[in-house]
Design a protein around this motif. Sequence first.
Motif, PDB file in Angstrom:
ATOM      1  N   LYS A 417       0.836  -1.204   0.000  1.00  0.00           N
ATOM      2  CA  LYS A 417       0.000   0.000   0.000  1.00  0.00           C
ATOM      3  C   LYS A 417       0.874   1.260   0.000  1.00  0.00           C
ATOM      4  O   LYS A 417       0.593   2.219  -0.721  1.00  0.00           O
ATOM      5  CB  LYS A 417      -0.933  -0.001   1.219  1.00  0.00           C
ATOM      6  CG  LYS A 417      -1.852   1.210   1.259  1.00  0.00           C
ATOM      7  CD  LYS A 417      -2.758   1.189   2.481  1.00  0.00           C
ATOM      8  CE  LYS A 417      -3.580   2.468   2.562  1.00  0.00           C
ATOM      9  NZ  LYS A 417      -4.464   2.489   3.754  1.00  0.00           N
ATOM     10  N   ASN A 437      -7.907  -9.021  -2.365  1.00  0.00           N
ATOM     11  CA  ASN A 437      -7.864  -7.566  -2.113  1.00  0.00           C
ATOM     12  C   ASN A 437      -6.517  -7.108  -1.580  1.00  0.00           C
ATOM     13  O   ASN A 437      -6.424  -6.173  -0.815  1.00  0.00           O
ATOM     14  CB  ASN A 437      -8.991  -7.152  -1.157  1.00  0.00           C
ATOM     15  CG  ASN A 437      -8.844  -7.793   0.215  1.00  0.00           C
ATOM     16  OD1 ASN A 437      -7.855  -8.492   0.483  1.00  0.00           O
ATOM     17  ND2 ASN A 437      -9.799  -7.570   1.089  1.00  0.00           N
ATOM     18  N   GLY A 440      -6.170  -6.621   2.173  1.00  0.00           N
ATOM     19  CA  GLY A 440      -7.027  -5.644   2.849  1.00  0.00           C
ATOM     20  C   GLY A 440      -6.963  -4.245   2.264  1.00  0.00           C
ATOM     21  O   GLY A 440      -7.298  -3.272   2.948  1.00  0.00           O
ATOM     22  N   LEU A 441      -6.569  -4.110   1.001  1.00  0.00           N
ATOM     23  CA  LEU A 441      -6.512  -2.797   0.360  1.00  0.00           C
ATOM     24  C   LEU A 441      -7.921  -2.225   0.200  1.00  0.00           C
ATOM     25  O   LEU A 441      -8.830  -2.909  -0.257  1.00  0.00           O
ATOM     26  CB  LEU A 441      -5.843  -2.920  -1.010  1.00  0.00           C
ATOM     27  CG  LEU A 441      -5.649  -1.623  -1.806  1.00  0.00           C
ATOM     28  CD1 LEU A 441      -4.640  -0.721  -1.121  1.00  0.00           C
ATOM     29  CD2 LEU A 441      -5.193  -1.940  -3.239  1.00  0.00           C
ATOM     30  N   ASN A 442      -8.098  -0.961   0.581  1.00  0.00           N
ATOM     31  CA  ASN A 442      -9.386  -0.271   0.427  1.00  0.00           C
ATOM     32  C   ASN A 442      -9.404   0.413  -0.941  1.00  0.00           C
ATOM     33  O   ASN A 442      -8.693   1.380  -1.177  1.00  0.00           O
ATOM     34  CB  ASN A 442      -9.558   0.760   1.548  1.00  0.00           C
ATOM     35  CG  ASN A 442     -10.922   1.433   1.517  1.00  0.00           C
ATOM     36  OD1 ASN A 442     -11.535   1.577   0.460  1.00  0.00           O
ATOM     37  ND2 ASN A 442     -11.404   1.839   2.674  1.00  0.00           N
ATOM     38  N   PHE A 443     -10.234  -0.111  -1.847  1.00  0.00           N
ATOM     39  CA  PHE A 443     -10.253   0.418  -3.206  1.00  0.00           C
ATOM     40  C   PHE A 443     -10.834   1.832  -3.275  1.00  0.00           C
ATOM     41  O   PHE A 443     -10.551   2.576  -4.203  1.00  0.00           O
ATOM     42  CB  PHE A 443     -11.013  -0.532  -4.136  1.00  0.00           C
ATOM     43  CG  PHE A 443     -10.257  -1.808  -4.417  1.00  0.00           C
ATOM     44  CD1 PHE A 443      -9.240  -1.834  -5.356  1.00  0.00           C
ATOM     45  CD2 PHE A 443     -10.556  -2.970  -3.717  1.00  0.00           C
ATOM     46  CE1 PHE A 443      -8.537  -3.000  -5.618  1.00  0.00           C
ATOM     47  CE2 PHE A 443      -9.841  -4.139  -3.968  1.00  0.00           C
ATOM     48  CZ  PHE A 443      -8.834  -4.162  -4.906  1.00  0.00           C
ATOM     49  N   ASP A 444     -11.637   2.211  -2.292  1.00  0.00           N
ATOM     50  CA  ASP A 444     -12.136   3.589  -2.239  1.00  0.00           C
ATOM     51  C   ASP A 444     -11.002   4.571  -2.002  1.00  0.00           C
ATOM     52  O   ASP A 444     -10.990   5.693  -2.527  1.00  0.00           O
ATOM     53  CB  ASP A 444     -13.193   3.740  -1.140  1.00  0.00           C
ATOM     54  CG  ASP A 444     -14.526   3.110  -1.546  1.00  0.00           C
ATOM     55  OD1 ASP A 444     -14.777   3.019  -2.765  1.00  0.00           O
ATOM     56  OD2 ASP A 444     -15.280   2.703  -0.655  1.00  0.00           O
ATOM     57  N   GLU A 445      -9.999   4.140  -1.219  1.00  0.00           N
ATOM     58  CA  GLU A 445      -8.831   4.993  -0.988  1.00  0.00           C
ATOM     59  C   GLU A 445      -8.011   5.113  -2.268  1.00  0.00           C
ATOM     60  O   GLU A 445      -7.421   6.165  -2.553  1.00  0.00           O
ATOM     61  CB  GLU A 445      -7.967   4.407   0.129  1.00  0.00           C
ATOM     62  CG  GLU A 445      -8.605   4.526   1.532  1.00  0.00           C
ATOM     63  CD  GLU A 445      -7.689   4.001   2.609  1.00  0.00           C
ATOM     64  OE1 GLU A 445      -6.463   3.871   2.359  1.00  0.00           O
ATOM     65  OE2 GLU A 445      -8.180   3.717   3.707  1.00  0.00           O
TER      66      GLU A 445
END
Length: 451
Positions: A417, A437, A440-445
């Motif tokens: 990240k 993912n 735990g990567l937040n795709f919105d970020e």
Amino acid sequence: MNTHFIAIGGAAMHNLALALHEKGYQVTGSDDAIFEPSKSRLERKGLLPVEMGWFPEKITSKIDAIILGMHAKADNPELLKAKELGLKIYSYPEFLYEQSKNKTRVVIGGSHGKTTITSMILHVMHFHDIEVDYMVGAQLEGFDTMVHLTEKNDFIVLEGDEYLSSPIDLRPKFHLYQPNIALLSGIAWDHINVFPTFENYVDQFKIFTNQITNGGILVYNEEDATVKQVAEEAQSPIRKIPYQTPDYVVENGMTLLNTPEGPMPIEVFGAHNLSNLAGAKWICQCMGVDEAEFYEAIATFKGASKRLEKIAESKEKVAYKDFAHSPSKVAATTKAVKNQYPDRKLIACLELHTYSSLNATFLKEYQGALDSADVAVVFYSPDAVKIKKLEAVSYDQIANSFNRKDLIIYTNPTEFKDFLFSQNLTNSALLLMSSGNYGGLNFDEVKGLIQ
């Protein structure tokens, strides 16, 4: 009809449960864990189990059909009770066939492209208000569920997966559908935990083509040498229709498809997707939609969920998310994005997440898969390797397999990240390929990096 689902929470299973509920069936189910979006969708229809776990007391002689999901084990307490009572037990594909015995069955098979092709066909039918039954592996814009079953519709369009049917039925799913009209998009070795050799894997497609009903139709991608061979060797009395990638050009980031009426802008891009489009066109024509009607509808097709899905775009930046994980899909997707944005830096990130991709022996199949990227990144989790009880794969094995000296490799989600968020994405295209993912990567970020 009373139906009970053992492992109701799966992506395919919960959609079938919703479809049967919509059809007026009495639906119950169990599971030991149900996640979103299955949980909310089942809850809205009153189908979410009150308690997680397996309850043999739920299984009674009043149940007409048990539908068994792959997530369940062969010693599942509810399954054992159903066997003891002599109840009719169906795998997911068996039940779909049972629901479609009197329909014209259109089955889309292939190692890659089948979700997109099925989605294209359904988009065209929906555009022209043609009602069909269906089962597709992605959520589509304009469709409430991934499964739709009726008594009245003449056609059913089925995505034909080659993975196993159930814990007690080890046949590939697409062997159970007996298509009247079939398509083969491509064959590239996959699911090596089930099909240990390429020859064994190809045999499954030979069986599939030989199960097309007499007088039926096989539409096939003649640019794939293995598909061409399988199609040409098929002995059944069927009509064979080959297809190939149509002519197209890319201008200023827009793909223009060559049609009898002249160049037509389309939303999808990449040679693999144009090939998918050609296959979908033939299937639609076999279903009564003429070429002009197909082109009119396909111009508005934006793609299947998680298949080259644009997640963010600004003037000089763009980001895509794709489900690609097998070597052929990774190579095709990476090349497609580079061809669409030839003057931009392409940062392609691949998560090795599936059983096959984390297998030390299979890794060599990825040689050259990321060659179209300007910056190539591979992420994998050593924990995922342990969970799948696989032999550990090393940094050097991955580096050697891709055969790219500047390959960047991460095993720590935080470090991956940090790398991503440190990049200057001006005049760049970011491609994130994974069936997971990235730990735990937040795709919105990620969208915030682009906008």
